[in-house]
Scaffold this motif. Structure first.
Motif, mmCIF file in Angstrom:
data_model
loop_
_atom_site.group_PDB
_atom_site.id
_atom_site.type_symbol
_atom_site.label_atom_id
_atom_site.label_comp_id
_atom_site.label_asym_id
_atom_site.label_seq_id
_atom_site.Cartn_x
_atom_site.Cartn_y
_atom_site.Cartn_z
ATOM 1 N N GLN A 87 -1.452 -2.042 -6.301
ATOM 2 C CA GLN A 87 -2.612 -1.137 -6.215
ATOM 3 C C GLN A 87 -2.227 0.295 -6.580
ATOM 4 O O GLN A 87 -3.043 1.035 -7.128
ATOM 5 C CB GLN A 87 -3.212 -1.193 -4.806
ATOM 6 C CG GLN A 87 -4.001 -2.472 -4.604
ATOM 7 C CD GLN A 87 -4.541 -2.592 -3.201
ATOM 8 O OE1 GLN A 87 -3.794 -2.746 -2.246
ATOM 9 N NE2 GLN A 87 -5.832 -2.520 -3.060
ATOM 10 N N ARG A 88 -0.967 0.672 -6.300
ATOM 11 C CA ARG A 88 -0.506 2.009 -6.729
ATOM 12 C C ARG A 88 -0.474 2.065 -8.258
ATOM 13 O O ARG A 88 -0.822 3.079 -8.860
ATOM 14 C CB ARG A 88 0.890 2.307 -6.170
ATOM 15 C CG ARG A 88 1.044 2.323 -4.661
ATOM 16 C CD ARG A 88 0.409 3.533 -4.010
ATOM 17 N NE ARG A 88 -1.046 3.445 -3.919
ATOM 18 C CZ ARG A 88 -1.697 2.724 -3.021
ATOM 19 N NH1 ARG A 88 -1.063 2.061 -2.118
ATOM 20 N NH2 ARG A 88 -3.020 2.679 -3.016
ATOM 21 N N ILE A 89 -0.054 0.933 -8.883
ATOM 22 C CA ILE A 89 -0.085 0.882 -10.352
ATOM 23 C C ILE A 89 -1.531 1.031 -10.837
ATOM 24 O O ILE A 89 -1.820 1.790 -11.774
ATOM 25 C CB ILE A 89 0.494 -0.468 -10.867
ATOM 26 C CG1 ILE A 89 2.007 -0.546 -10.636
ATOM 27 C CG2 ILE A 89 0.152 -0.705 -12.336
ATOM 28 C CD1 ILE A 89 2.865 0.071 -11.700
ATOM 29 N N GLN A 90 -2.460 0.337 -10.160
ATOM 30 C CA GLN A 90 -3.871 0.442 -10.560
ATOM 31 C C GLN A 90 -4.356 1.886 -10.479
ATOM 32 O O GLN A 90 -5.097 2.344 -11.352
ATOM 33 C CB GLN A 90 -4.733 -0.446 -9.657
ATOM 34 C CG GLN A 90 -4.632 -1.924 -10.008
ATOM 35 C CD GLN A 90 -5.634 -2.745 -9.217
ATOM 36 O OE1 GLN A 90 -5.661 -2.666 -7.994
ATOM 37 N NE2 GLN A 90 -6.429 -3.525 -9.887
ATOM 38 N N ASP A 91 -3.923 2.609 -9.419
ATOM 39 C CA ASP A 91 -4.320 4.021 -9.286
ATOM 40 C C ASP A 91 -3.798 4.834 -10.471
ATOM 41 O O ASP A 91 -4.510 5.685 -11.020
ATOM 42 C CB ASP A 91 -3.745 4.618 -7.985
ATOM 43 C CG ASP A 91 -4.443 4.045 -6.758
ATOM 44 O OD1 ASP A 91 -5.521 3.472 -6.919
ATOM 45 O OD2 ASP A 91 -3.875 4.171 -5.658
ATOM 46 N N LEU A 92 -2.533 4.560 -10.851
ATOM 47 C CA LEU A 92 -1.961 5.292 -11.986
ATOM 48 C C LEU A 92 -2.749 4.999 -13.257
ATOM 49 O O LEU A 92 -3.062 5.894 -14.046
ATOM 50 C CB LEU A 92 -0.495 4.876 -12.203
ATOM 51 C CG LEU A 92 0.530 5.323 -11.161
ATOM 52 C CD1 LEU A 92 1.890 4.767 -11.497
ATOM 53 C CD2 LEU A 92 0.597 6.846 -11.114
ATOM 54 N N VAL A 93 -3.076 3.704 -13.450
ATOM 55 C CA VAL A 93 -3.792 3.297 -14.668
ATOM 56 C C VAL A 93 -5.169 3.959 -14.717
ATOM 57 O O VAL A 93 -5.603 4.476 -15.745
ATOM 58 C CB VAL A 93 -3.920 1.754 -14.719
ATOM 59 C CG1 VAL A 93 -4.751 1.309 -15.903
ATOM 60 C CG2 VAL A 93 -2.543 1.107 -14.749
#
Ligand code: SF4
Length: 213
Positions: free
Chosen positions: A184-190
């Motif tokens: 989910q942290r990756i999703q936030d970055l994306v």
């Protein structure tokens, strides 16, 4: 029975009249229904019914963040934890990432899970290079993040020695919840990444520090 021209014209006019009446009744119903719709005040900066404004970056980021295709690069125990994350209980597919990609060319997120021996380093880098931009990297578990308990001559002390990492997931092994949180942290970055970032001098400089053109 035969109809003369006058009768035919009369019937045609009657049909047209009937259609007009039906259209008027339909519009009346529509008006009544529309009048029951309550429209709230639009937030500032947003105008018009059924219309909202956003930037192209945000729209693309939102679509991308919910359709990421991960590439699981699993070499040891953390990979087993990832298998649990894919199972029905944790259901990794809820985040739009149901489709794992075992071809780097169709993958967006490289998930490195497990101990990476120095011998394996060039293979991992090759996989990273074969991924198309924009690409993101997750170091899952202590081994991928820092070498973990294997502080030895043969183990890479963190994959960020050879490729840039976006998110580190702590744990030996991390629980599936931690893997989901990292994703989910990756999703936030994306979601929040600017469309220009991959062409920026800073990003090129980052890649150059890893010897990547
Ligand atoms: S971090 Fe722990 S569980 Fe994960 S690969 Fe290393 S030793 Fe295994």
């Amino acid at each position: 029975m035969f109809l003369n021209d006058d009768d035919a014209v009369q019937i045609l006019l009657n049909v047209v009249n009937l259609l007009l009446v039906l259209v008027i009744i339909g519009q009346a119903f529509l008006f009544i229904n529309m009048s029951e719709i309550k429209i709230v005040e639009a937030p500032p900066g947003i105008e018009g019914n059924g219309f909202f404004a956003t930037s192209l970056d945000k729209a693309i980021g939102l679509a991308r963040s919910h359709s990421l295709w991960p590439l699981p690069f699993a070499t040891s125990c953390c990979g087993i934890e990832f298998m649990a994350t894919m199972g029905s209980h944790y259901d990794f597919g809820r985040f739009g990432s149901e489709r794992l990609s075992f071809s780097p060319r169709q993958a967006d997120v490289l998930m490195v899970m497990g101990t990476i021996a120095k011998k394996m380093g060039p293979v991992l880098k090759q996989v990273y290079l074969q991924m198309a931009e924009p690409r993101w990297v997750m170091a899952v578990g202590a081994c991928a993040s820092s070498g973990g308990i294997f502080d030895t001559y043969s183990v890479l002390q963190g994959i960020d020695e050879i490729i840039p990492v976006d998110v580190y997931v702590p744990g030996c092994p991390p629980r599936p919840e931690a893997i989901l949180d990292g994703f989910q942290r990756i999703q936030d970055l994306v979601k929040n990444e600017s469309g220009r970032r991959r062409h920026s001098p800073e990003y090129k400089e980052l890649l150059a520090s890893y010897g990547i053109q």
